[in-house]
Design a protein around this motif. Sequence first.
Motif, PDB file in Angstrom:
ATOM      1  N   LEU A 145       0.590  -1.063   0.345  1.00 39.87           N
ATOM      2  CA  LEU A 145       0.205  -0.193  -0.026  1.00 39.87           C
ATOM      3  C   LEU A 145       0.476   1.414   0.046  1.00 39.87           C
ATOM      4  O   LEU A 145       1.119   1.638   1.006  1.00 39.87           O
ATOM      5  CB  LEU A 145      -0.750   0.192   1.080  1.00 39.87           C
ATOM      6  CG  LEU A 145      -1.921   1.061   1.413  1.00 39.87           C
ATOM      7  CD1 LEU A 145      -2.255   1.028  -0.035  1.00 39.87           C
ATOM      8  CD2 LEU A 145      -2.639   1.577   2.520  1.00 39.87           C
ATOM      9  N   LEU A 150      -3.304   7.481  -2.690  1.00 39.11           N
ATOM     10  CA  LEU A 150      -4.164   7.540  -2.734  1.00 39.11           C
ATOM     11  C   LEU A 150      -4.881   9.187  -2.362  1.00 39.11           C
ATOM     12  O   LEU A 150      -3.872  10.058  -2.979  1.00 39.11           O
ATOM     13  CB  LEU A 150      -4.085   7.226  -1.187  1.00 39.11           C
ATOM     14  CG  LEU A 150      -4.207   6.137  -0.378  1.00 39.11           C
ATOM     15  CD1 LEU A 150      -4.074   5.976   0.978  1.00 39.11           C
ATOM     16  CD2 LEU A 150      -4.994   4.557  -1.221  1.00 39.11           C
ATOM     17  N   GLU A 165      -7.759  -1.596  -1.979  1.00 40.85           N
ATOM     18  CA  GLU A 165      -6.731  -0.850  -0.627  1.00 40.85           C
ATOM     19  C   GLU A 165      -7.058  -1.331   0.435  1.00 40.85           C
ATOM     20  O   GLU A 165      -6.750  -0.769   1.651  1.00 40.85           O
ATOM     21  CB  GLU A 165      -7.642   0.824  -1.263  1.00 40.85           C
ATOM     22  CG  GLU A 165      -6.654   1.149  -2.454  1.00 40.85           C
ATOM     23  CD  GLU A 165      -7.076   2.758  -3.260  1.00 40.85           C
ATOM     24  OE1 GLU A 165      -6.512   3.350  -4.043  1.00 40.85           O
ATOM     25  OE2 GLU A 165      -7.895   2.913  -2.501  1.00 40.85           O
TER      26      GLU A 165
END
Length: 342
Positions: A145, A150, A165
């Motif tokens: 991640l 984002l 996610e």
Amino acid sequence: MDSPHGAAVKAEHFGLKGPRGWAFRGIGLDAAPGSLIAVEGPSGSGRTCLLLALTGRMKPTEGHAEIGRHRLPKKMAAVRRIAALGPVPGVNDLDQSLTVAEQLREGALLQRHYGAPIRSLLRSRSERRATAAARIAAALDAAGLDLATLPKGERTTVRDLERLESVRLSVAIALLGSPQLLALDDLDIKLSDTERTEVWALLRSIAARGTTVLAVCSEAPADAVLLRTGPQEDGAAPETKPSTGAAGTPKITWGTGAKEGAAAGRDADADAKAETKPAPKAEAEPEAKKDSAAKKKAAETGPAIATENDADDTGNADDTGNDDNDDDTKGADDALAEAGRA
């Protein structure tokens, strides 16, 4: 983040019975440390109960299992310390109101309070913050991640994350404690075929680092150690012992799923209702006869003494649930104050 040596997962005649019958039973498994274990079966076949039982969150009814050096059901607390839960809907859902950074800091704080050795509490505040930041960075890397991708970086709220996610974030939080066993539920729900491929690739990489992975899914990959729940396709009774396939194929275990248990539960409910049917009323006695009998009984026994009903002495279960919520809220506040920016 140091790669832990994964926990071996073994089970023999493992089963759990609930109010409606057997959630699962007859489970047998022998997986080496660092294995990728897939629990495959239809919804309602006891998959989640099996996951929670193997991670020390639910107490089995029959048989036994060994997670690392700890034997279930006797060492459930010890198993919980080495087994972390990734995404398990309804059990450890992410807080949709927090940002990604806040969720990670809260996880790091909880790990420091409950999972870290006591000597770590003697470190300075700046050293603790640096250690937490390093753990978060390593966990994010292992979970694949990248916060920079984002929409709002680390300030993105959890509710705005895509399903993949969100899975990666849950895995990262679980890896903060360097578990020997990582468990995930409903892995392939709301994921496209491409995203499922990415998730399985992620879990393979985690297993390759030494952490044993246990994942519940509707369709398992060919290279996983396969554990199936529910009835077999041909309608025959499930096997109670592991069966070994052709050379190179994983060991497969069939277990009785919750469908059979639900039927047993319905039968039990019907029996209970039959037993609790009110008895037929007796014919009313003549009023004169009842009055005479009542006067005779009162004369012999004296005035009746009323008794209190003690059924309410057990209290309300809600009275014990508020302290945990207060502690969690305080923990989140402390995480933001002490952990700093990830």
